[in-house]
Write a protein that holds these residues in place. Structure first.
Motif, mmCIF file in Angstrom:
data_model
loop_
_atom_site.group_PDB
_atom_site.id
_atom_site.type_symbol
_atom_site.label_atom_id
_atom_site.label_comp_id
_atom_site.label_asym_id
_atom_site.label_seq_id
_atom_site.Cartn_x
_atom_site.Cartn_y
_atom_site.Cartn_z
ATOM 1 N N UNK A 58 -24.938 -36.573 -15.150
ATOM 2 C CA UNK A 58 -23.819 -35.785 -14.643
ATOM 3 C C UNK A 58 -22.874 -35.515 -15.807
ATOM 4 N N UNK A 59 -22.472 -34.260 -15.972
ATOM 5 C CA UNK A 59 -21.546 -33.902 -17.057
ATOM 6 C C UNK A 59 -20.335 -33.181 -16.497
ATOM 7 N N UNK A 60 -19.168 -33.600 -16.929
ATOM 8 C CA UNK A 60 -17.943 -32.892 -16.567
ATOM 9 C C UNK A 60 -17.364 -32.243 -17.815
ATOM 10 N N UNK A 61 -17.163 -30.939 -17.744
ATOM 11 C CA UNK A 61 -16.569 -30.218 -18.865
ATOM 12 C C UNK A 61 -15.101 -30.597 -19.008
ATOM 13 N N UNK A 62 -14.510 -30.196 -20.118
ATOM 14 C CA UNK A 62 -13.097 -30.484 -20.343
ATOM 15 C C UNK A 62 -12.337 -29.183 -20.543
ATOM 16 N N UNK A 63 -11.031 -29.271 -20.393
ATOM 17 C CA UNK A 63 -10.189 -28.107 -20.633
ATOM 18 C C UNK A 63 -8.942 -28.539 -21.386
ATOM 19 N N UNK A 95 -37.636 -33.476 -7.000
ATOM 20 C CA UNK A 95 -36.414 -32.718 -7.204
ATOM 21 C C UNK A 95 -36.746 -31.258 -7.452
ATOM 22 N N UNK A 96 -35.807 -30.391 -7.053
ATOM 23 C CA UNK A 96 -35.964 -28.970 -7.361
ATOM 24 C C UNK A 96 -35.724 -28.708 -8.835
ATOM 25 N N UNK A 97 -34.839 -29.508 -9.451
ATOM 26 C CA UNK A 97 -34.530 -29.349 -10.860
ATOM 27 C C UNK A 97 -34.172 -30.702 -11.446
ATOM 28 N N UNK A 98 -34.424 -30.873 -12.719
ATOM 29 C CA UNK A 98 -34.054 -32.101 -13.417
ATOM 30 C C UNK A 98 -32.985 -31.819 -14.464
ATOM 31 N N UNK A 99 -32.346 -30.649 -14.384
ATOM 32 C CA UNK A 99 -31.289 -30.305 -15.332
ATOM 33 C C UNK A 99 -30.059 -31.178 -15.103
ATOM 34 N N UNK A 100 -29.156 -31.154 -16.080
ATOM 35 C CA UNK A 100 -27.894 -31.859 -15.924
ATOM 36 C C UNK A 100 -27.118 -31.303 -14.734
ATOM 37 N N UNK A 101 -26.421 -32.187 -14.053
ATOM 38 C CA UNK A 101 -25.533 -31.784 -12.966
ATOM 39 C C UNK A 101 -24.153 -31.575 -13.585
ATOM 40 N N UNK A 102 -23.655 -30.341 -13.565
ATOM 41 C CA UNK A 102 -22.419 -30.006 -14.279
ATOM 42 C C UNK A 102 -21.287 -29.773 -13.289
ATOM 43 N N UNK A 103 -20.128 -30.372 -13.603
ATOM 44 C CA UNK A 103 -18.931 -30.220 -12.783
ATOM 45 C C UNK A 103 -17.819 -29.599 -13.611
ATOM 46 N N UNK A 104 -16.880 -28.939 -12.919
ATOM 47 C CA UNK A 104 -15.733 -28.359 -13.595
ATOM 48 C C UNK A 104 -14.777 -29.423 -14.096
#
Length: 200
Positions: free
Chosen positions: A112-117, A32-41
């Protein structure tokens, strides 16, 4: 004759052994290019993609029912997976899912993380009242705590548009009673309600 047969058998075994030693076996693996969290809006249909490499064929699965992963399988080489959110995150907190990539006996886990609003959805955005005035009930849904939500109107309408101090709540649905005083003027008048969020 027996010696010739035995020699032929030995040559066959030696030939077979030589072929086995030269055979190349590819082991399953990912990079992988990165192992950071995958963040979605936070919004519905939010999407993102990431690219990785696999030495062999692979499959992708997730433990979440609020997103989709496409494609869910592929051949060895470079691959790109697209993640799409199925619904807005109105839970009031970030939500996470596990994405599992499998190739042979090798597995890799990505978060995978999805932020909240915060949101406010009014049942109606406009109300009409006749000149005699009357009662209104403003209904809306929100994930904002009632202690952090202000609902008010401009000062120039406060004398004819009043809000009850009491609010009722059923889950995430609120009801605010309003009183509209009679309009003795010859012109129509318009009032507004403003929703303001205070920091917790």
């Amino acid at each position: 004759n027996m010696e010739k047969k035995l020699l032929g058998l030995l040559l066959g075994l030696l030939f077979f052994t030589a072929c086995s030693e030269n055979e190349t076996v590819t082991a399953p693996g990912f990079s992988f290019d990165t192992t950071d969290e995958i963040v979605l809006g936070d919004e519905e249909n939010a999407t993102t993609s990431f690219t990785f490499n696999s030495t062999l064929g692979w499959t992708a699965t997730t433990d979440a029912n609020w997103l989709t992963v496409s494609p869910s399988s592929g051949m060895g080489g470079s691959a790109t997976i697209t993640i799409t959110v199925l619904s807005r995150n109105d839970t009031g907190y970030s939500r996470k899912a596990d994405l599992t990539l499998t190739s042979g006996q090798v597995t890799e886990h990505l978060t995978i993380r999805q932020d909240f609003s915060n949101y406010i959805d009014a049942e109606k955005t406009s109300y009409a009242v006749d000149a005699q005035g009357g009662k209104l009930e403003i209904i809306f849904t929100t994930n904002i705590n009632s202690e952090n939500l202000l609902v008010n109107s401009p000062q120039d309408t406060e004398y004819w548009l009043t809000q009850s101090v009491e609010r009722t709540r059923a889950g995430s649905t609120y009801s605010i009673p309003l009183t509209v005083l009679p309009n003795t003027q010859k012109e129509s008048r318009v009032g507004y309600l403003f929703f303001t969020t205070m920091k917790a």
